[in-house]
Design a protein around this motif. Structure first.
Motif, PDB file in Angstrom:
ATOM      1  N   MET A 254       7.717   8.576 -14.943  1.00  0.00           N
ATOM      2  CA  MET A 254       7.997   8.889 -16.343  1.00  0.00           C
ATOM      3  C   MET A 254       8.294  10.381 -16.480  1.00  0.00           C
TER       4      MET A 254
ATOM      5  N   ASP B 241      10.508  11.558 -21.611  1.00  0.00           N
ATOM      6  CA  ASP B 241      10.045  10.224 -22.019  1.00  0.00           C
ATOM      7  C   ASP B 241       8.686  10.316 -22.694  1.00  0.00           C
TER       8      ASP B 241
ATOM      9  N   ALA C 110       0.907  -3.815 -18.678  1.00  0.00           N
ATOM     10  CA  ALA C 110       1.487  -5.030 -18.101  1.00  0.00           C
ATOM     11  C   ALA C 110       2.869  -4.752 -17.522  1.00  0.00           C
ATOM     12  N   VAL C 111       3.636  -3.889 -18.177  1.00  0.00           N
ATOM     13  CA  VAL C 111       4.980  -3.625 -17.675  1.00  0.00           C
ATOM     14  C   VAL C 111       5.003  -2.462 -16.679  1.00  0.00           C
ATOM     15  N   GLY C 112       3.826  -2.046 -16.212  1.00  0.00           N
ATOM     16  CA  GLY C 112       3.818  -1.111 -15.094  1.00  0.00           C
ATOM     17  C   GLY C 112       3.258   0.273 -15.347  1.00  0.00           C
ATOM     18  N   ALA C 113       2.732   0.554 -16.556  1.00  0.00           N
ATOM     19  CA  ALA C 113       2.148   1.873 -16.800  1.00  0.00           C
ATOM     20  C   ALA C 113       0.830   1.999 -16.038  1.00  0.00           C
ATOM     21  N   THR C 114       0.625   3.149 -15.393  1.00  0.00           N
ATOM     22  CA  THR C 114      -0.652   3.392 -14.722  1.00  0.00           C
ATOM     23  C   THR C 114      -1.622   4.001 -15.734  1.00  0.00           C
TER      24      THR C 114
ATOM     25  N   ASN D  39      -0.407   7.345 -16.715  1.00  0.00           N
ATOM     26  CA  ASN D  39       0.675   7.321 -17.709  1.00  0.00           C
ATOM     27  C   ASN D  39       0.106   7.254 -19.123  1.00  0.00           C
TER      28      ASN D  39
ATOM     29  N   PRO E 125      -6.293  -4.145 -19.368  1.00  0.00           N
ATOM     30  CA  PRO E 125      -5.041  -4.667 -19.940  1.00  0.00           C
ATOM     31  C   PRO E 125      -5.191  -6.073 -20.515  1.00  0.00           C
ATOM     32  N   ILE E 126      -6.061  -6.889 -19.918  1.00  0.00           N
ATOM     33  CA  ILE E 126      -6.203  -8.267 -20.417  1.00  0.00           C
ATOM     34  C   ILE E 126      -6.807  -8.265 -21.807  1.00  0.00           C
TER      35      ILE E 126
ATOM     36  N   HIS F 195      -3.507 -13.952 -15.120  1.00  0.00           N
ATOM     37  CA  HIS F 195      -3.809 -12.517 -15.090  1.00  0.00           C
ATOM     38  C   HIS F 195      -4.037 -12.023 -13.673  1.00  0.00           C
TER      39      HIS F 195
ATOM     40  N   LEU G  50      -3.088  -8.195 -13.311  1.00  0.00           N
ATOM     41  CA  LEU G  50      -3.721  -7.582 -14.484  1.00  0.00           C
ATOM     42  C   LEU G  50      -5.238  -7.638 -14.343  1.00  0.00           C
ATOM     43  N   ASP G  51      -5.701  -8.385 -13.368  1.00  0.00           N
ATOM     44  CA  ASP G  51      -7.137  -8.524 -13.136  1.00  0.00           C
ATOM     45  C   ASP G  51      -7.321  -8.783 -11.649  1.00  0.00           C
TER      46      ASP G  51
ATOM     47  N   GLY H 116      -2.904   1.932  -8.753  1.00  0.00           N
ATOM     48  CA  GLY H 116      -1.610   2.574  -8.986  1.00  0.00           C
ATOM     49  C   GLY H 116      -0.493   1.803  -8.299  1.00  0.00           C
TER      50      GLY H 116
ATOM     51  N   ALA I 191       0.226  -1.354 -10.128  1.00  0.00           N
ATOM     52  CA  ALA I 191       1.020  -1.080 -11.332  1.00  0.00           C
ATOM     53  C   ALA I 191       2.494  -0.951 -10.968  1.00  0.00           C
ATOM     54  N   ARG I 192       2.769  -0.308  -9.820  1.00  0.00           N
ATOM     55  CA  ARG I 192       4.151  -0.116  -9.401  1.00  0.00           C
ATOM     56  C   ARG I 192       4.812  -1.463  -9.050  1.00  0.00           C
TER      57      ARG I 192
ATOM     58  N   ARG J  60       3.848  -4.394 -10.136  1.00  0.00           N
ATOM     59  CA  ARG J  60       3.965  -5.123 -11.399  1.00  0.00           C
ATOM     60  C   ARG J  60       5.251  -4.699 -12.117  1.00  0.00           C
ATOM     61  N   ASN J  61       5.497  -3.402 -12.070  1.00  0.00           N
ATOM     62  CA  ASN J  61       6.665  -2.851 -12.736  1.00  0.00           C
ATOM     63  C   ASN J  61       7.977  -3.294 -12.089  1.00  0.00           C
TER      64      ASN J  61
ATOM     65  N   PHE K  86       6.793 -10.115 -17.483  1.00  0.00           N
ATOM     66  CA  PHE K  86       5.836 -10.891 -18.285  1.00  0.00           C
ATOM     67  C   PHE K  86       6.441 -11.300 -19.627  1.00  0.00           C
TER      68      PHE K  86
ATOM     69  N   LEU L  34      11.393  -0.249 -22.198  1.00  0.00           N
ATOM     70  CA  LEU L  34      10.004   0.175 -21.924  1.00  0.00           C
ATOM     71  C   LEU L  34       9.604   0.137 -20.441  1.00  0.00           C
ATOM     72  N   PRO L  35       9.833  -0.973 -19.704  1.00  0.00           N
ATOM     73  CA  PRO L  35       9.410  -0.982 -18.297  1.00  0.00           C
ATOM     74  C   PRO L  35      10.130   0.072 -17.469  1.00  0.00           C
TER      75      PRO L  35
ATOM     76  N   LEU M 172      10.728   3.077 -18.296  1.00  0.00           N
ATOM     77  CA  LEU M 172      10.034   4.368 -18.432  1.00  0.00           C
ATOM     78  C   LEU M 172       9.054   4.572 -17.284  1.00  0.00           C
ATOM     79  N   TYR M 173       8.474   3.451 -16.822  1.00  0.00           N
ATOM     80  CA  TYR M 173       7.442   3.554 -15.792  1.00  0.00           C
ATOM     81  C   TYR M 173       8.000   3.257 -14.404  1.00  0.00           C
TER      82      TYR M 173
ATOM     83  N   ARG N  14      13.153  -7.811 -21.789  1.00  0.00           N
ATOM     84  CA  ARG N  14      12.273  -6.745 -21.297  1.00  0.00           C
ATOM     85  C   ARG N  14      11.702  -7.128 -19.925  1.00  0.00           C
TER      86      ARG N  14
END
Lengths: 412, 239
Positions: A1, A5, A319-323, A326, A405-406, B51, B56-57, B77, B80-81, B83-84, B89, B108-109, B111-112, B156
């Protein structure tokens, strides 16, 4: 990011709730505005006082009784009667003090003066005729009193412009008899108005021979001060040093800590005023700082609410990848931007108030009050505000970053 | 090797002294390009499973191999990468950012991601076109219908060109016609584009769009069977 942004995301957060954001930063705005106002007005006051001190002349040295007070408990040390005629005699001796041009003992006090049915409360200065040279006083009517008057304890007075106006109106004063504390004095001179740009308000003052003042008005045989003028500016410090050594000798003092007098040059006074104004500024700014802390707590409170409100958004971003990082940076920046905006608004408001204060002070009490924009204070104000956002935003931002996140997604 | 492989997966939620098992030993494998529906009544553990599969879990016990590697080796981390980059989802409640345009929601995705910002607009536009919403580019969620919102959410999910799509009751908040459109898009993503799809639903009809249905009950697999007569969303008028 990228930083861009982050900035966009954070500003969007602030914009999405404009009125709440504005109310949140009000504390910061007020705190920063107060600091800017204090610093600007304080600087103006300091400049004004310094101008006055410089008006005394850079060659002027003032000797006062009592040692320089070192603190509030030490204050009583000033009120002593250690300066007497023998000191004046010693200082006049060129083998003790070299480069001394003029010297006059001085006494002061408050008196009631009257002419006919007019009376006025004013201040007087008792000195020799030399005070006219030191303070550059040139009567517009009549002349200053003379050496002969001092020697003969003559009841003569030189009056300031305001005193003249109140007692005599527009008619001539020179040669008239006025009463000072019920005793008759002859007005020998009237001073032209110097304007009120003066803390030693020459206009509201009566100058008389010190001998007369000592005997008839005060009933003392010591001086409140000895005012000295050095021959040149360069030798002022040396002359001051000579005066100290001479007085220590005449007072039989070997330990400088036990001095019963102190010698001030213009430079000393400037320095002392600087110190006093600094202490005052720090004191006032500490009070303003409390408002900043309160403002910071407000920021923290609102950011916590925002984090809870935007739980779903946080979950989605994750969920869309933010750590976690971030999210932390996003909320931290949001708090920082918010307070920095508050800081900027505070600087603008504070500057406007300081400018208004300068204008009002100049107009109403006709002081020559200068407006100065404290550039360093402006940067400091915005910087401090941003730091408050950073500090008080950290806890809410951490809460946001560590959200599961959940749970965040489930939250609706 | 299977794309996704879980073995004896367990998840226990503990709230102080009370322990609530959500998954009690679940094992299955999913091939790359497969379309699997996970069914079960509420409380059966299907959301928990999704999840965990979607990073996510983390599971309490058991193993989870994603793309041949165990997830235990990855940090949060790194998860997350992945997942991105590799996962998309779609949620029942759409989860769009309010007061944000379609374009920005879809971006949005990105950005990360490591994608340079100069490509963001282009990629987002392409994903929006793919779900047929090119004419709604600058609309905010409040100006869109439920079906359109879900299509934005799918765009998205697609914007980073993921290998796998997780859809959690994607038609749950939609009328049947909008639901049909969504299922049509999801089927296309699977068949035409070869993406793995894992769909969660409690409706048999919706589940039958998949190639295979896993039934969960009380945290265990009740059945895991292929669908013999699949529904083709584009050929049907639903219900």
């Amino acid at each position: 990011m990228t930083l861009h942004d982050y900035a966009k995301t954070s500003f969007a957060g602030i914009r999405s709730n404009k009125s709440r954001s504005a109310l949140t930063i009000l504390g910061i705005v007020i705190g920063i505005a107060a600091i800017i106002l204090i610093m600007s007005v304080g600087k103006g006051a300091e400049n004004l006082i310094l101008e006055e001190v410089r008006g005394l002349g850079s060659r002027t040295i003032i000797v006062e009784p009592g040692r320089e007070p070192r603190g509030p408990s030490d204050f009583g040390e000033i009120f002593t009667n250690s300066l007497r005629s023998r000191d004046v005699e010693a200082l006049r001796n060129p083998s003790y003090v070299q480069g001394l041009k003029e010297l006059t003992p001085a006494v002061a006090g408050a008196v009631t003066v009257s002419y006919g049915s007019e009376t006025k409360r004013t201040n007087f200065r008792g000195s020799t005729e030399l005070i006219a040279k030191i303070l550059e006083l040139y009567p517009s009517e009549g002349s200053f009193f003379e050496e002969e008057d001092v020697k003969s304890l003559a009841p003569v007075a030189v009056i300031g412009a305001d005193v003249k106006k109140e007692l005599f109106g527009s008619s001539d004063a020179a040669g008239q008899k006025i009463k000072i504390e019920g005793r008759l004095f002859r007005v020998v001179g009237v001073l032209p108005s110097k304007g009120k740009a003066s803390f030693i308000d020459i206009d509201d003052m009566v100058f008389i021979p010190y001998t007369t003042a000592q005997k008839y008005l005060l009933g003392i045989n010591y001086f409140h001060a000895i005012i000295v003028q050095a021959e040149t500016e360069k030798i002022v410090d040396r002359v001051a040093r000579d005066i100290e050594l001479t007085l220590r000798e005449t007072h039989n003092i070997s330990d400088p800590d036990k001095d019963d007098f102190h010698v001030m040059t213009q430079a000393d006074m400037v320095k002392r005023i600087g110190t006093i104004s600094k202490i005052l500024s720090v004191l006032l700014i500490s009070i303003a700082a409390i408002s900043l802390v309160v403002g910071g707590i407000g920021i923290m409170n609102i950011m916590l609410v925002a984090v809870t409100e935007r739980t779903q958004e946080i979950g989605l971003r994750k969920a869309v990848g933010a750590t976690d990082k971030n999210i932390l940076i996003q909320f931290l920046l949001e708090a920082t931007f918010l307070t920095a905006i508050g800081g900027l608004a505070g600087v603008i408001l504070g500057t406007a108030l300081a400018f208004a204060a300068a204008v009002i002070l100049s107009r109403t009490i006709s002081l020559n009050w200068g407006f100065s924009f404290p550039v360093s204070a402006a940067f400091l104000g915005i910087g401090v505000a941003a730091c408050i956002g950073l500090i008080f935003g950290l806890y809410p931002a951490r809460r946001a970053a560590l959200k599961n996140p959940i749970e965040a997604l489930r939250h609706e | 090797m299977a794309f996704i492989e879980v073995e004896n997966l367990e998840k226990v939620y503990s709230d102080g002294a009370v322990e609530t098992p959500a998954l009690r030993g679940v094992s299955f494998a999913i091939r790359e390009g497969e379309f699997v529906a996970i069914m079960g009544p509420s409380g059966s553990g299907k959301s928990t499973l999704l999840h965990i599969l979607g990073f996510l879990d983390r599971p309490t016990r058991g193993t989870y191999h994603f793309g041949g590697k165990t997830i235990d080796d990855w940090t949060d981390g790194e998860l997350a990468r992945i997942r991105n980059k590799k996962m998309g989802f779609v949620f029942q409640s759409f989860s769009l950012l309010p007061r944000t345009t379609t374009l920005d929601n879809v971006k949005l995705p990105l950005l990360y991601s490591s994608v340079h910002s100069s490509h963001h607009d282009e990629l987002a536009r392409r994903a929006i076109e793919a779900v047929g919403l090119a004419h709604r580019l600058n609309h905010e969620p409040s100006q869109l219908s439920g079906g359109e919102r879900q299509r934005v959410a799918i765009a998205r999910a697609l914007v980073n060109d993921p290998d796998i799509i997780f859809a959690d009751e994607p038609t749950g908040n939609l009328d049947s016609k909008s639901g049909q459109t969504i299922m049509e898009i999801i089927q296309r993503l699977n068949e035409k584009e070869g993406r793995t799809v894992i769909l969660i639903t409690h409706e048999t009809y919706t589940a039958e769009h998949a190639q295979r249905i896993i039934h969960l009950r009380d945290g265990t697999i009740e059945s895991d069977i292929p669908v013999h007569h699949r529904h083709e969303a584009k050929n049907h008028f639903i219900k």
